[in-house]
Design an enzyme around this catalytic site. Sequence first.
Site, mmCIF file in Angstrom:
data_model
loop_
_atom_site.group_PDB
_atom_site.id
_atom_site.type_symbol
_atom_site.label_atom_id
_atom_site.label_comp_id
_atom_site.label_asym_id
_atom_site.label_seq_id
_atom_site.Cartn_x
_atom_site.Cartn_y
_atom_site.Cartn_z
ATOM 1 N N ASP A 210 0.867 -1.193 0.000
ATOM 2 C CA ASP A 210 0.000 0.000 0.000
ATOM 3 C C ASP A 210 0.896 1.233 0.000
ATOM 4 O OD1 ASP A 210 -2.298 1.869 0.559
ATOM 5 O OD2 ASP A 210 -3.346 -0.015 0.984
ATOM 6 N N GLY A 235 4.588 1.478 -1.550
ATOM 7 C CA GLY A 235 4.800 2.012 -2.896
ATOM 8 C C GLY A 235 3.501 2.437 -3.542
ATOM 9 N N HIS A 255 -12.607 -1.027 -8.233
ATOM 10 C CA HIS A 255 -13.833 -0.208 -8.276
ATOM 11 C C HIS A 255 -13.560 1.278 -7.998
ATOM 12 C CE1 HIS A 255 -15.195 -0.498 -3.731
ATOM 13 N NE2 HIS A 255 -13.973 -0.026 -3.859
#
Length: 345
Positions: A210, A235, A255
């Site tokens: 993340d 990253g 999404h």
Amino acid sequence: MGSPEDEAYRLLQEYSNGFMVSQVLFAACELGVFDLLAEAPGPLGSAAVAARLGISCRGTEQLLDACVALRLLRVQVRTGEAVYANTELASAYLARASPTCQQHMLLYMARTTYLCWAHLAEAVRDGENQYLKAFGVSSKELFTAVYRSEAERLQFMRALGDVWSVEGRSVLAAFDLSPFPLVCDLGGCSGALAKECASLYTGCHVTVFDIPDVVQAAKRHFSFPEDGRISFSEGDFFQDPLPEADLYLLARVLHDWTDEKCSRLLARVHRACRTGGGVLVIESLLDADERGPLTTRLYSLNMLVQTEGRERTPAQYRALLGPAGFRDVQCRRTGGTYDAVLARK
Ligand SMILES: C[S@@+](CC[C@H](N)C(=O)[O-])C[C@H]1O[C@@H](n2cnc3c(N)ncnc32)[C@H](O)[C@@H]1O
């Protein structure tokens, strides 16, 4: 038509009052009603609830009775006084001590999502999310840099984890993932789904990838099993090298983004993936005709007001995965809110 007994009229009333139902739930969570009743040695009267929470007797009486009408609380009369306790629903999903508590998500919806939905008509008019209007910051900033506070970032991270305490197993068991020993959860946030994965598949190692701020907050504020089977990597998944893995999880990530950005991300995932490996997309799937399920339709509007993305049908995920190089795309509905799409390299 045109009578109080008319089914269409009743439905209209139900729809227009829907926000009041949400607000009763949100307010009772915010004020700590369900936690107080979970911790109390027995049912409490409204005066005792008001006194312990430091809130008005007049408001508390009304809120508790609205919760009874919504089957969030039960009431009985003891020696002439109405006393309240949590229902099974509240004990399982609304009291913080429960392992399946959804309170963080409800509070996030109350404090963030609800404010964006106040601008739904504008979002539809402009075709754009409403973060800027609701909060004065763009959704890009909210995802990738400044939250209004560290507390808000944590609120969002905890909120996202809530659902996996209930649905994590079913999405991860939709396919047998045991042939994939090295898993990377891209946009894995607090590691909530990674923990479910490591507990269901005891032979796997999961890397949570993340952005740096989220990884730092996850390490600081969340706990992990000490066997070392969950690790972190920081990253930007659109730019930086992705950790090598047999299986990439993309849960509620696609999404958030346009088709163009999803294609870019999936092509990067395909390049990083070991041969014979794959990607597991976890999302709420729309029906083929895009008319339902209702929850997913509403979630897709939520993506309009909060992000640049949308919810998609199985065919729309296939159309993204195929050109990125993935084959054998299989979609499985779990019967819950979130479903699973597995594709192989
Ligand atoms: C909607 S959340 C989903 C979190 C988690 N997968 C879940 O289902 O609970 C999207 C996640 O993607 C992360 N994210 C957004 N942009 C990213 C980027 N460019 N690189 C890496 N992670 C990113 C966010 O920080 C957030 O944790």
